[in-house]
Scaffold this motif. Structure first.
Motif, mmCIF file in Angstrom:
data_model
loop_
_atom_site.group_PDB
_atom_site.id
_atom_site.type_symbol
_atom_site.label_atom_id
_atom_site.label_comp_id
_atom_site.label_asym_id
_atom_site.label_seq_id
_atom_site.Cartn_x
_atom_site.Cartn_y
_atom_site.Cartn_z
ATOM 1 N N LYS A 189 0.841 -1.187 0.000
ATOM 2 C CA LYS A 189 0.000 0.000 0.000
ATOM 3 C C LYS A 189 0.879 1.240 0.000
ATOM 4 O O LYS A 189 1.809 1.358 0.798
ATOM 5 C CB LYS A 189 -0.922 -0.011 1.224
ATOM 6 C CG LYS A 189 -1.929 1.132 1.237
ATOM 7 C CD LYS A 189 -2.893 0.995 2.405
ATOM 8 C CE LYS A 189 -3.908 2.137 2.419
ATOM 9 N NZ LYS A 189 -4.851 2.005 3.565
ATOM 10 N N VAL A 193 0.309 -5.910 2.746
ATOM 11 C CA VAL A 193 -1.029 -6.454 3.005
ATOM 12 C C VAL A 193 -1.149 -7.891 2.490
ATOM 13 O O VAL A 193 -0.945 -8.159 1.301
ATOM 14 C CB VAL A 193 -2.116 -5.580 2.339
ATOM 15 C CG1 VAL A 193 -3.502 -6.124 2.685
ATOM 16 C CG2 VAL A 193 -1.991 -4.125 2.782
ATOM 17 N N PRO A 201 -3.262 -6.263 7.189
ATOM 18 C CA PRO A 201 -2.221 -5.275 6.868
ATOM 19 C C PRO A 201 -1.119 -5.254 7.931
ATOM 20 O O PRO A 201 -1.398 -5.382 9.129
ATOM 21 C CB PRO A 201 -2.989 -3.955 6.855
ATOM 22 C CG PRO A 201 -4.121 -4.175 7.798
ATOM 23 C CD PRO A 201 -4.481 -5.641 7.720
ATOM 24 N N GLN A 235 2.395 0.129 3.770
ATOM 25 C CA GLN A 235 1.971 -1.111 4.413
ATOM 26 C C GLN A 235 2.221 -2.295 3.490
ATOM 27 O O GLN A 235 2.308 -2.147 2.270
ATOM 28 C CB GLN A 235 0.476 -1.059 4.749
ATOM 29 C CG GLN A 235 0.074 0.035 5.705
ATOM 30 C CD GLN A 235 -1.426 0.056 5.969
ATOM 31 O OE1 GLN A 235 -2.142 -0.894 5.648
ATOM 32 N NE2 GLN A 235 -1.909 1.136 6.559
ATOM 33 N N ARG A 283 1.348 -2.757 9.474
ATOM 34 C CA ARG A 283 1.477 -1.304 9.542
ATOM 35 C C ARG A 283 2.642 -0.907 10.449
ATOM 36 O O ARG A 283 3.116 -1.689 11.253
ATOM 37 C CB ARG A 283 0.181 -0.682 10.082
ATOM 38 C CG ARG A 283 -1.048 -0.982 9.234
ATOM 39 C CD ARG A 283 -2.334 -0.457 9.862
ATOM 40 N NE ARG A 283 -2.708 -1.199 11.080
ATOM 41 C CZ ARG A 283 -2.657 -0.710 12.293
ATOM 42 N NH1 ARG A 283 -2.236 0.525 12.509
ATOM 43 N NH2 ARG A 283 -3.010 -1.454 13.332
ATOM 44 N N GLU A 284 3.100 0.345 10.284
ATOM 45 C CA GLU A 284 4.174 0.897 11.117
ATOM 46 C C GLU A 284 5.360 -0.060 11.159
ATOM 47 O O GLU A 284 5.832 -0.456 12.228
ATOM 48 C CB GLU A 284 3.656 1.208 12.523
ATOM 49 C CG GLU A 284 2.533 2.235 12.542
ATOM 50 C CD GLU A 284 2.026 2.545 13.937
ATOM 51 O OE1 GLU A 284 2.786 2.318 14.904
ATOM 52 O OE2 GLU A 284 0.870 2.991 14.068
ATOM 53 N N GLU A 286 7.235 4.192 5.869
ATOM 54 C CA GLU A 286 5.891 4.534 5.420
ATOM 55 C C GLU A 286 5.336 3.371 4.604
ATOM 56 O O GLU A 286 6.081 2.529 4.115
ATOM 57 C CB GLU A 286 5.919 5.790 4.554
ATOM 58 C CG GLU A 286 6.388 7.037 5.278
ATOM 59 C CD GLU A 286 6.390 8.235 4.371
ATOM 60 O OE1 GLU A 286 5.490 9.087 4.523
ATOM 61 O OE2 GLU A 286 7.272 8.315 3.505
ATOM 62 N N ALA A 312 6.190 -4.927 13.207
ATOM 63 C CA ALA A 312 5.059 -4.215 12.610
ATOM 64 C C ALA A 312 3.836 -4.380 13.485
ATOM 65 O O ALA A 312 3.752 -5.301 14.305
ATOM 66 C CB ALA A 312 4.764 -4.730 11.206
ATOM 67 N N LYS A 313 2.882 -3.496 13.297
ATOM 68 C CA LYS A 313 1.581 -3.650 13.938
ATOM 69 C C LYS A 313 0.743 -4.589 13.096
ATOM 70 O O LYS A 313 0.523 -4.360 11.914
ATOM 71 C CB LYS A 313 0.886 -2.293 14.074
ATOM 72 C CG LYS A 313 1.305 -1.541 15.328
ATOM 73 C CD LYS A 313 0.337 -0.419 15.649
ATOM 74 C CE LYS A 313 0.698 0.209 17.000
ATOM 75 N NZ LYS A 313 -0.231 1.310 17.339
#
Length: 209
Positions: free
Chosen positions: A55, A90, A99, A88, A101-102, A86, A114-115
Motif C-alpha cells: 500500500k 497487506v 495489513p 503497508q 502497519r508501522e 511509510e 510491525a503492527k
C-alpha cells in the motif's frame, strides 16, 4: 552587548559544538528498504490463494517490495540503528485482509517489527544481519528471514488458512539504505578550521587575536 564580546561568544559556541558525546545516534532523514521475497515463499502464497500487495507509498514490483524510510536513528560506529517506514504490506485471501502497519527495522536478530491487528509483533528472525557505512549514511542487510510463530498464528486466524503459515517459513532477505538528517562528529582525531578572510579582518579591527 559589545561587538568584541559577541564575537568571542560565537567562537566559543562553535568550538564547543565540535565535541559531542560519544556514541551519539544520528537522526535518519530518509532512504529505502527493499524486501526481496523467496521464490518458495511466493509459490506457497499462490498455492494457498493468498495475495501479497503493498500500500502506497510502499511499492511491490515482481518479487520485491520497496518501503520508503520515514525516520529513525542510527549509530554507524556501533552498527546499530532503528528505522521506521511509510506504507503497508497487506496479506489478503478472498475478502479477508491482514495489513502490516508501522513497519520498523532494528539491527538485531529479529529485525522486522510491525503492527498486526492491534499489536506490535516481531515479524521475522534473521540468519545473519550486518551493517556498513555508505557515505554519511548507513546500510543494513538481513539474510535468511523467517516468519515468527506469533505472526504465523495471526495470519492463519485472520485469513482462515488453517495451519498453513508456520514458524520458520522462509521469506527472503532485505537491504536498507539510510540518509542522516545530521551527522555527529566523534571526539577523536583532528580537524582544521580555516577562517574566512573577512571574519579575520573583523577580528583584527576589534583587536581580537
Amino acid at each position: 552587548m559589545r561587538p568584541r564580546a559577541a564575537l568571542l561568544l560565537v567562537l566559543l559556541a562553535l568550538l564547543g559544538s565540535t565535541v559531542p558525546a560519544q556514541a551519539a545516534y544520528d537522526p535518519i532523514g530518509g532512504g529505502t528498504t527493499k524486501l526481496v521475497l523467496d521464490k518458495g515463499f511466493l509459490s506457497f502464497l499462490k498455492r494457498e490463494g493468498v495475495t501479497l500487495t503493498a500500500k502506497a507509498p510502499a511499492k511491490r514490483l515482481g518479487n520485491s517490495i520497496t518501503l520508503p524510510v520515514s525516520g529513525g536513528k542510527s549509530d554507524p560506529t556501533q552498527g546499530k540503528g532503528e528505522v521506521s517506514h511509510e506504507g503497508q504490506i497487506v496479506f489478503a485471501k478472498a475478502n479477508r485482509k491482514v495489513p502490516l502497519r508501522e513497519i520498523e527495522l532494528k539491527a538485531k536478530k529479529t529485525p522486522l517489527f510491525a503492527k498486526v491487528g492491534g499489536s506490535q509483533l516481531k515479524l521475522t528472525t534473521a540468519k545473519t544481519i550486518s551493517s556498513a557505512r555508505e557515505g554519511f549514511g548507513q546500510g543494513f542487510k538481513a539474510k535468511g528471514l523467517t516468519l515468527t510463530a506469533k505472526v504465523a498464528t495471526r495470519l492463519n486466524k485472520k485469513l482462515r488458512t488453517g495451519k498453513a503459515f508456520q514458524e520458520g517459513l522462509a521469506i527472503g532477505s532485505l537491504k536498507t539504505k539510510t540518509r542522516p538528517q545530521r551527522v555527529a562528529i566523534l571526539e577523536q582525531g583532528q580537524g582544521t578550521l580555516v577562517p574566512d578572510p573577512a571574519i579575520l579582518a573583523k577580528f583584527k579591527a576589534l583587536f581580537v587575536s
